[in-house]
Enzyme design. Sequence first.
Site, PDB file in Angstrom:
ATOM      1  N   TRP A 168     -60.552 -87.518  32.623  1.00 44.99           N
ATOM      2  CA  TRP A 168     -60.832 -88.394  33.755  1.00 44.99           C
ATOM      3  C   TRP A 168     -60.788 -87.563  35.054  1.00 44.99           C
ATOM      4  O   TRP A 168     -59.886 -86.740  35.224  1.00 44.99           O
ATOM      5  CB  TRP A 168     -59.805 -89.541  33.822  1.00 44.99           C
ATOM      6  N   ASP A 333     -67.619-103.220  45.376  1.00 41.86           N
ATOM      7  CA  ASP A 333     -66.988-102.796  44.124  1.00 41.86           C
ATOM      8  C   ASP A 333     -65.986-103.853  43.665  1.00 41.86           C
ATOM      9  O   ASP A 333     -66.078-105.033  44.038  1.00 41.86           O
ATOM     10  CB  ASP A 333     -66.354-101.404  44.334  1.00 41.86           C
ATOM     11  N   ASP A 334     -65.031-103.462  42.867  1.00 39.06           N
ATOM     12  CA  ASP A 334     -64.012-104.327  42.271  1.00 39.06           C
ATOM     13  C   ASP A 334     -63.347-105.234  43.320  1.00 39.06           C
ATOM     14  O   ASP A 334     -63.214-104.848  44.472  1.00 39.06           O
ATOM     15  CB  ASP A 334     -62.953-103.397  41.653  1.00 39.06           C
ATOM     16  N   LYS A 443     -73.152-102.404  39.120  1.00 36.42           N
ATOM     17  CA  LYS A 443     -72.381-101.253  38.639  1.00 36.42           C
ATOM     18  C   LYS A 443     -71.546-101.751  37.472  1.00 36.42           C
ATOM     19  O   LYS A 443     -70.654-102.583  37.665  1.00 36.42           O
ATOM     20  CB  LYS A 443     -71.494-100.707  39.758  1.00 36.42           C
ATOM     21  N   TRP A 444     -71.830-101.270  36.275  1.00 40.89           N
ATOM     22  CA  TRP A 444     -71.230-101.789  35.036  1.00 40.89           C
ATOM     23  C   TRP A 444     -70.158-100.807  34.583  1.00 40.89           C
ATOM     24  O   TRP A 444     -70.473 -99.701  34.147  1.00 40.89           O
ATOM     25  CB  TRP A 444     -72.329-101.905  33.983  1.00 40.89           C
ATOM     26  N   ASP A 445     -68.912-101.242  34.656  1.00 40.72           N
ATOM     27  CA  ASP A 445     -67.791-100.328  34.403  1.00 40.72           C
ATOM     28  C   ASP A 445     -67.159-100.582  33.036  1.00 40.72           C
ATOM     29  O   ASP A 445     -67.401-101.624  32.392  1.00 40.72           O
ATOM     30  CB  ASP A 445     -66.745-100.523  35.517  1.00 40.72           C
ATOM     31  N   ASN A 447     -63.236 -99.541  31.741  1.00 40.04           N
ATOM     32  CA  ASN A 447     -62.092 -98.788  32.239  1.00 40.04           C
ATOM     33  C   ASN A 447     -60.944 -98.568  31.275  1.00 40.04           C
ATOM     34  O   ASN A 447     -59.808 -98.345  31.707  1.00 40.04           O
ATOM     35  CB  ASN A 447     -61.570 -99.457  33.515  1.00 40.04           C
ATOM     36  N   ASP A 513     -64.987 -90.080  39.017  1.00 39.91           N
ATOM     37  CA  ASP A 513     -64.179 -90.668  40.090  1.00 39.91           C
ATOM     38  C   ASP A 513     -63.701 -89.590  41.061  1.00 39.91           C
ATOM     39  O   ASP A 513     -63.144 -89.903  42.109  1.00 39.91           O
ATOM     40  CB  ASP A 513     -62.960 -91.403  39.505  1.00 39.91           C
TER      41      ASP A 513
HETATM   42  C1  GLA Z   1     -63.339 -97.343  38.005  1.00 44.23           C
HETATM   43  C2  GLA Z   1     -64.548 -96.757  38.686  1.00 44.23           C
HETATM   44  C3  GLA Z   1     -64.343 -96.752  40.183  1.00 44.23           C
HETATM   45  C4  GLA Z   1     -64.051 -98.151  40.656  1.00 44.23           C
HETATM   46  C5  GLA Z   1     -62.857 -98.736  39.922  1.00 44.23           C
HETATM   47  C6  GLA Z   1     -62.661-100.196  40.267  1.00 44.23           C
HETATM   48  O1  GLA Z   1     -62.249 -96.500  38.091  1.00 44.23           O
HETATM   49  O2  GLA Z   1     -64.835 -95.478  38.215  1.00 44.23           O
HETATM   50  O3  GLA Z   1     -65.471 -96.228  40.835  1.00 44.23           O
HETATM   51  O4  GLA Z   1     -65.194 -98.949  40.435  1.00 44.23           O
HETATM   52  O5  GLA Z   1     -63.029 -98.624  38.509  1.00 44.23           O
HETATM   53  O6  GLA Z   1     -61.568-100.761  39.636  1.00 44.23           O
END
Ligand code: GLA
Length: 690
Positions: A168, A333-334, A443-445, A447, A513
Amino acid sequence: MAEIAENGRTWLLSGPGSSYALHLAEADELVHLHWGPRIALADAEALAADPLPAYRPFESPLDGREEYPVEGGPRFTRPALSVRTGERRGTEWCFVSYETDDDALRLRFDDDGLAITLHYRMRGDVVERWVTLHNGGPAPVELLRADAATWTLPDRDGWRLSQLHGRWAAESLLTSAPLTYGEKVIGSRRGHTGHQHLPWVALDTDATEERGEVYGCALGWSGSWRIAVAQLPDARVQITGGAGHDDSGLLLLEPGRSYTTPVFAGLWSDGGFGGASRTWHAYQRAHVIPDADRDRPVLFNSWEATFFDISEEQQTALARRAAAIGVELFVVDDGWFGARTSDRAGLGDWTPNPDRFPHGLKPLADQVHGLGMRFGIWVEPEMVNPDSDLYRAHPDWVQYQPGRKRTEFRNQLVLNLAREDVQEYLWEQLHTLLSSAPVDYVKWDFNRCFTDAGWPGEPYPQRLWTDHTHALYALLDRLRAAHPEVAFESCSGGGGRIDLGVLSRTDQVWTSDNTDPLDRLAIQHGFSQVHPARVMAAWVTDSPNSQLNGRLSSLRYRFVSAMAGVLGVGGDLTEWSEEDLAEARAWVDLYKEIRPVVQHGDLYRLRPPAGGLSAVQYVLGDETVVLAWLQSQRYGEPVPALRLRGLDPAASYECRETGEVHRGAVLRHHGLRTGLRGDLDATVLRLCRI
Ligand code: GLA
């Protein structure tokens, strides 16, 4: 182009600069003949005339020679195909037929009702390979392993293996080492492509950046995967790869059911690592990435600016500033949905947070559009927080093992996307979301990794691993079809889901990131070995960066680093001075000018990021752009000139920055001075043929 010999058992596929040949031997063994420079059918026939060596008690002549080694019989290498029917394991196939059209070949085999088709397709000089299996028999067949392809390299001394490894915030780092006897296995056991390895390998013996033979293979799969590179006892090298991390079972093929492996693509280049990359990039722009001829816009992303602390008012303030510096796409974003005020709650509830967006997302989207920008949002559909309405209603919709604890990473669990009710729920939620507000970008994440990949009550729970990825693909395909104007970004905690599979359904990827501009150069250098700048998102963020190593760097350095890909801005613009905003505007304007060359041109890596001067060059038609970075310079130490590539030696080129006119031959042989000095300096130089 696909050709076939008169005997009906030798095939030759050719691209503009390379060929691939194979032959069906007497007992229906499918033998590899050639992969390398372009040859004629007569050459392939000559190779086919060479009989297989005789069997010896401890060696098999099939090992290292077969196109798709199955389990069973006199074979001791890793099988690409391993199946079980009742008590019987392995495969004994008979050749059935072949089909060719322009640039494709299909070879059909049968083993007692199990139909096995090997697919080959030339895309320029990239060979795409995959396999389909169809159970035409009366009993279920268990697919323990079904790789997409096995690649065979020619006999050479001293193979070297290059790979892209990481973690990461430090993805796609290039490393090379001599291959020794035995196997080198890379992959992911995590349910997604993973930060640890990109599904790509390259093999060479003595190639440099611009010279020598390079073989490359890249897998198009976004779930768990495995690529095994084997140097066999007689020094032959084979590369086998496909979906799944081990041989414990992909699927149970009921009678009448089929399975298609992912595509494993391969290329041969004699233009060194640079030539190989340019072939990969051209292939993806022409055949993989949707709408690749469209420019990707300059985006702003709110994550590092506001993290979870989001409101309509503050996003509007950011949007105004973003528009003023020339941003074309504003992404929230989030933190905009459900009870998502931290990473502890809300994932799964894809409706706007009523405190933060009392009238939904539409008012903000309208404001963003009013400012002349497109509007985007972040989602992470495959996940759920236990503290969410979704989980309270459906605690059995997650992956879990009965009677075991449910491992939480980042306070979240993985939804079981193999379930049809989960697929339908996600479709409804996302389709409604995209229909309820004018959203242009998603933006499809993803995590967290899979940990407790169980499915109580399901007779064949292993299928969850493969079915998850297929369900993800189906959902993306369905959303794209219903909302063709919406673009998608693949993200997984940065670069945890980057592969040819996801790239065929998304418009760009979040590279890492880690937005530190110096760290990024190494990440981008690795990324560019296989994927083009057209999909490589890069943001300019604040300096020093609270998330990262605290390094201080100028706005100039940050911009020039991010301009090597799809430029974005991710800093807190409300804290930027008027001077910074004016400078940012100038960089964004410059990026828009060079964008066609960066996003669609040929990439030459002039110097790798290794401490001193590093640089990349893009060439499109008469235009050339050089981005150069100086990491550090000792006092009095000269900064080398950059020898450019891809230029016409007989032509002259004018540098837009200096007004100087240079001869192509001089730029190629003696180089271009960058004017860089000191530490963390950077520049953009544009040259145009006159
Ligand atoms: C991941 C993404 C970040 C951001 C966060 C939001 O870590 O890589 O760019 O969108 O989630 O929680």
